[in-house]
Motif scaffolding. Structure first.
Motif, mmCIF file in Angstrom:
data_model
loop_
_atom_site.group_PDB
_atom_site.id
_atom_site.type_symbol
_atom_site.label_atom_id
_atom_site.label_comp_id
_atom_site.label_asym_id
_atom_site.label_seq_id
_atom_site.Cartn_x
_atom_site.Cartn_y
_atom_site.Cartn_z
ATOM 1 N N LEU A 81 54.619 30.611 -40.658
ATOM 2 C CA LEU A 81 55.571 31.086 -41.656
ATOM 3 C C LEU A 81 56.732 30.104 -41.791
ATOM 4 N N SER A 82 57.191 29.571 -40.672
ATOM 5 C CA SER A 82 58.307 28.631 -40.691
ATOM 6 C C SER A 82 57.967 27.358 -41.462
ATOM 7 N N ARG A 83 56.702 26.962 -41.442
ATOM 8 C CA ARG A 83 56.279 25.727 -42.111
ATOM 9 C C ARG A 83 55.876 25.946 -43.570
ATOM 10 N N LEU A 84 56.092 27.151 -44.083
ATOM 11 C CA LEU A 84 55.686 27.458 -45.451
ATOM 12 C C LEU A 84 56.372 26.529 -46.451
ATOM 13 N N PRO A 85 55.607 25.825 -47.302
ATOM 14 C CA PRO A 85 56.221 25.021 -48.360
ATOM 15 C C PRO A 85 56.980 25.939 -49.326
ATOM 16 N N THR A 86 58.038 25.449 -49.905
ATOM 17 C CA THR A 86 58.866 26.280 -50.772
ATOM 18 C C THR A 86 58.674 25.894 -52.231
ATOM 19 N N PRO A 87 57.909 26.676 -52.981
ATOM 20 C CA PRO A 87 57.731 26.387 -54.406
ATOM 21 C C PRO A 87 59.057 26.439 -55.159
ATOM 22 N N ALA A 88 59.132 25.707 -56.253
ATOM 23 C CA ALA A 88 60.326 25.739 -57.096
ATOM 24 C C ALA A 88 60.567 27.160 -57.597
ATOM 25 N N GLY A 89 61.793 27.589 -57.537
ATOM 26 C CA GLY A 89 62.136 28.925 -58.003
ATOM 27 C C GLY A 89 62.224 29.965 -56.914
ATOM 28 N N TRP A 90 61.722 29.649 -55.735
ATOM 29 C CA TRP A 90 61.817 30.596 -54.624
ATOM 30 C C TRP A 90 63.152 30.393 -53.922
ATOM 31 N N THR A 91 64.217 30.882 -54.503
ATOM 32 C CA THR A 91 65.547 30.678 -53.929
ATOM 33 C C THR A 91 65.775 31.492 -52.659
ATOM 34 N N ALA A 92 64.910 32.456 -52.401
ATOM 35 C CA ALA A 92 65.069 33.289 -51.203
ATOM 36 C C ALA A 92 64.470 32.666 -49.952
ATOM 37 N N THR A 93 63.798 31.518 -50.077
ATOM 38 C CA THR A 93 63.067 30.987 -48.916
ATOM 39 C C THR A 93 63.928 30.565 -47.733
ATOM 40 N N PRO A 94 65.233 30.258 -47.870
ATOM 41 C CA PRO A 94 66.016 30.020 -46.646
ATOM 42 C C PRO A 94 65.946 31.165 -45.645
ATOM 43 N N LEU A 95 65.709 32.380 -46.147
ATOM 44 C CA LEU A 95 65.603 33.531 -45.242
ATOM 45 C C LEU A 95 64.452 33.393 -44.254
ATOM 46 N N PHE A 96 63.380 32.716 -44.651
ATOM 47 C CA PHE A 96 62.232 32.595 -43.760
ATOM 48 C C PHE A 96 62.637 31.891 -42.467
ATOM 49 N N GLU A 97 63.277 30.744 -42.605
ATOM 50 C CA GLU A 97 63.688 30.006 -41.416
ATOM 51 C C GLU A 97 64.797 30.727 -40.664
ATOM 52 N N GLN A 98 65.730 31.336 -41.391
ATOM 53 C CA GLN A 98 66.813 32.057 -40.722
ATOM 54 C C GLN A 98 66.272 33.196 -39.864
ATOM 55 N N CYS A 99 65.302 33.928 -40.388
ATOM 56 C CA CYS A 99 64.741 35.043 -39.622
ATOM 57 C C CYS A 99 63.839 34.550 -38.495
ATOM 58 N N CYS A 100 63.117 33.466 -38.732
ATOM 59 C CA CYS A 100 62.320 32.892 -37.639
ATOM 60 C C CYS A 100 63.224 32.467 -36.495
ATOM 61 N N ARG A 101 64.372 31.890 -36.821
ATOM 62 C CA ARG A 101 65.312 31.440 -35.793
ATOM 63 C C ARG A 101 66.006 32.602 -35.102
ATOM 64 N N ALA A 102 65.926 33.791 -35.694
ATOM 65 C CA ALA A 102 66.543 34.963 -35.071
ATOM 66 C C ALA A 102 65.710 35.513 -33.925
ATOM 67 N N PHE A 103 64.506 34.970 -33.729
ATOM 68 C CA PHE A 103 63.676 35.383 -32.603
ATOM 69 C C PHE A 103 64.300 34.947 -31.281
ATOM 70 N N LEU A 104 64.179 35.806 -30.273
ATOM 71 C CA LEU A 104 64.502 35.415 -28.909
ATOM 72 C C LEU A 104 63.199 34.889 -28.301
ATOM 73 N N ALA A 105 62.831 33.648 -28.678
ATOM 74 C CA ALA A 105 61.497 33.155 -28.324
ATOM 75 C C ALA A 105 61.470 31.638 -28.272
ATOM 76 N N SER A 106 60.605 31.100 -27.410
ATOM 77 C CA SER A 106 60.404 29.662 -27.297
ATOM 78 C C SER A 106 59.402 29.204 -28.353
#
Length: 274
Positions: free
Chosen positions: A72-97
């Motif tokens: 999910l973190s490596r998902l390419p971001t198509p043009a127009g998907w302005t919400a995609t920063p949330l993907f990385e932000q939520c992935c980084r919210a994991f308490l995980a290695s």
């Protein structure tokens, strides 16, 4: 951790009758993290062959339950998907290695139903819909915001399987704002609030997670004031719905929820009006 009560591991493609003591096995990061004395048989989903991420003809994003956090973190971001920063932000919210990232699945995070589950936060905020499959082949769809109804409590029926989560194109085109708080650096989320500004009608949605036992969404018409947002949260979250554990007291979680909601309101509505 070894699960010494498990007697059998079966391929989930075989339509066996669901039995007491059965459990679906995805990434296994939760199943193997602590004793599971009630489990007798694991149904392994690793060979289902589901495409991790798929963009539909309508422009929606279908996320397979077996999609890993790394994928999910490596998902390419198509043009127009302005919400995609949330993907990385939520992935980084994991308490995980990084090792957990490569095994833990989006579906597993939802099915654990924990308040701090960041995939719950992500998919609930983006109007996600869960596709559930029964052992008989019946299909039903449930919004993510209604899939988790309490701390660790889901609407899954015995033997039912989370197949995928679909995020609509309209939500993916929204402007977003993200706020997270923890009691310590890299700690489990004590409050995680996400705002989305609809690209069509400019309405604001605030999704409260981590601070509450379930995801709670609030919708506002364009340009809501601070009082309207605060009043909606005061009336929409019962006192006993603020989570209480070692990662934060309910009073602190409540305070951070109001603070983040107001910051998000200003970021998405007042700045957009300038």
């Amino acid at each position: 951790m070894d699960l010494n009560t498990v007697l059998e591991v079966r391929d989930a493609r075989r339509r066996d009758t669901w039995q007491d003591g059965d459990a679906w096995l995805g990434g296994g990061t939760y199943l193997f993290s602590e004793p599971q004395p009630h489990i007798r048989r694991l149904l392994d989903l690793s060979r289902m062959g589901w495409e991790p991420l798929r963009v539909t003809a309508a422009g929606d994003l279908e996320i397979a339950a077996t999609c890993t956090i790394a994928q999910l973190s490596r998902l390419p971001t198509p043009a127009g998907w302005t919400a995609t920063p949330l993907f990385e932000q939520c992935c980084r919210a994991f308490l995980a290695s990084w090792k957990i990232w490569n095994m833990a699945t989006v579906g597993g995070n939802l099915c654990n139903g924990l308040p701090a589950g960041p995939m719950i936060s992500l998919t609930a905020a983006l109007d996600g819909v869960c596709r559930l499959l029964s052992r008989t082949g019946a299909v039903r769809e449930v919004p993510v915001a209604e899939f988790v109804v309490g701390a660790g409590v889901k609407v899954l029926r015995p033997g039912e399987l989370l197949r995928s989560i679909t995020l609509p194109a309209r939500a993916l085109a929204a402007r977003t704002a993200f706020r997270q708080a923890s009691l310590y650096g890299l700690g489990r989320s004590g409050a995680l609030v996400i705002g989305t500004l609809d690209p069509v009608d400019h309405s604001l949605t605030v999704t409260v997670t981590a601070s509450t036992v379930r995801p709670i969404r609030f919708w506002f018409p364009p340009g809501p004031g601070a009082r309207a947002v605060r009043q909606a949260i005061e009336e929409g979250v019962e006192p006993d719905e603020y989570y209480d554990d070692i990662h934060g007291l309910p009073a602190w979680r409540r305070h951070m929820t109001f603070r983040f909601a107001e910051e998000i309101r200003r970021e998405l509505t007042e700045e957009a009006a300038q």
